[in-house]
Enzyme design. Structure first.
Site, short mmCIF file in Angstrom:
data_model
loop_
_atom_site.label_atom_id
_atom_site.label_comp_id
_atom_site.label_asym_id
_atom_site.label_seq_id
_atom_site.Cartn_x
_atom_site.Cartn_y
_atom_site.Cartn_z
N GLU A 176 0.81 -1.22 0.00
CA GLU A 176 0.00 0.00 0.00
C GLU A 176 0.85 1.27 0.00
O GLU A 176 1.25 1.76 1.06
CB GLU A 176 -0.95 0.01 1.21
CG GLU A 176 -1.81 1.27 1.26
CD GLU A 176 -2.80 1.31 2.43
OE1 GLU A 176 -2.78 0.40 3.26
OE2 GLU A 176 -3.57 2.27 2.49
N LYS A 218 -2.49 -2.02 -3.15
CA LYS A 218 -3.55 -1.18 -2.58
C LYS A 218 -3.16 0.29 -2.74
O LYS A 218 -2.43 0.85 -1.91
CB LYS A 218 -3.76 -1.53 -1.10
CG LYS A 218 -4.73 -0.61 -0.38
CD LYS A 218 -5.18 -1.18 0.95
CE LYS A 218 -6.05 -0.19 1.69
NZ LYS A 218 -6.74 -0.76 2.84
N GLY A 262 -10.50 8.97 2.52
CA GLY A 262 -11.17 10.23 2.86
C GLY A 262 -12.30 10.58 1.90
O GLY A 262 -12.98 11.59 2.09
#
Ligand code: 13P
Length: 330
Positions: A176, A218, A262
């Site tokens: 990630e 990711k 977010g």
């Protein structure tokens, strides 16, 4: 290392109609989330919340795996260790193994992720506890003069070292590298930084001889910054995202699971649908934390009597995200 085990697990993580639930909030982050709904975070309330999510009937239709935090992987649901409980539902247990991003010396505003020391032994223990995959998150911030090449290279190096240590023990690494949404930058700037970051990550993965077929990427979507005055719409985000990934992500990687970073639940769902309309050589799925949990969290508010409605909210969102991920390219 058994390459077939790695490949089979990686493919199961991105099986048709399924994606991953990120429920690996650190002690500090879960405290922040529970505080928002007026609940004091401690091991018991953290488990009560996560148990509400994990025991949602039928959610395994949409969730292939759950990323757990160290605290949770050692807890139990109805007397059954959490990893075994998840497996009994057909959900793969995973574990966050990085120790968080800290300020990088000499590079103000930039972060480096810690956790490589002792990682081989920690992975062995997590494997014993039932983990089939792991996660390591690196963060790259966009701002004036940042990210620096040093920050990108150092984080890419750590991600690669982590990935091969996982694969050594037949644990599939979720790699990630998150380019943060914070800031006023536009879509083009995010695209440039994402491309550079992913290039560095795959160069390091190759240098460390990682098995690309036995890992999952990711990443962030290519998206305008939260404070940007020019907000890109879903079709633009999708186009820039897929275009970038086609340039830098090898086709051997079985799946790309996006973080929500977010975005609101609706945005993260719509953007994923648009991305899948374009499609690519990999499975394009999700590993959302906030976008999958937000509605369930604010419905639950720590009350036993709210569990059924919170579970319904979680189920409904997981179903919508799964539908977005299942849209065929046109
Ligand atoms: P968000 O989807 O909330 O960004 O969380 C995903 C995650 O695991 C970040 O590391």
């Amino acid at each position: 290392m058994d390459i077939n085990v790695l490949k089979t697990t990686a493919q199961a993580m991105v099986a048709p109609s399924k994606g991953i639930l990120a429920a690996d909030e650190s002690t500090k982050t879960i405290q922040k989330r529970l505080e928002k709904i007026g609940v004091q975070s401690n091991p018991e309330t953290n488990l009560a919340y996560r148990q509400m999510l994990f025991t949602t009937l039928g959610v395994e239709e949409f969730i292939s795996g759950v990323i757990l935090y160290d605290e949770t992987i050692r807890q139990s649901i109805d007397g059954q260790p959490v990893p075994q409980y998840l497996q009994s539902k057909g959900i793969l247990p995973g574990i966050k193994v990085d120790k968080g991003a800290v300020d990088m010396a000499n590079f103000p505003g930039e972060k480096i992720t810690e956790g490589l020391d002792g990682l081989r032994d920690r992975l062995a223990e997590y494997k014993e506890l039932g983990a089939k995959f792991a996660k390591w998150r690196a963060v790259i911030a966009i701002g004036a003069g940042i990210p620096s090449d040093t920050c990108i290279e150092s984080n890419a190096e750590s991600l690669a070292q982590y990935a091969v240590l996982c694969q050594e023990q037949d644990i599939v690494p979720i790699v990630e590298p998150e380019v943060l949404m914070d800031g006023g930058h536009d879509l083009a700037r995010c695209q440039e930084v994402t491309k550079k970051t992913l290039k560095a990550v795959f160069a390091k993965l190759t240098a460390h001889k990682a098995i690309l077929e036995g890992m999952i990427l990711k990443p962030n979507m290519v998206i305008s910054g939260k404070e940007s005055t020019v907000k890109a719409i879903a079709s633009e985000i999708a186009k820039a995202t897929v275009e970038t990934f086609k340039e830098v992500v090898p086709a051997e990687v079985p799946g790309i699971v996006f973080l929500s970073g977010g975005q609101s639940p609706d945005e993260a769902t719509e953007n994923l649908a648009e991305i899948n309309k374009i499609g690519g050589p990999w499975q394009l799925s999700y590993s959302y934390g906030r976008a999958l949990q937000d509605e369930a969290l604010t419905t639950w508010v720590g009350k036993e009597e709210s569990v059924p409605t919170a579970q319904q909210a979680f189920y409904d969102r997981a179903q919508k995200v799964s539908q977005a991920r299942s849209i065929k390219s046109v």
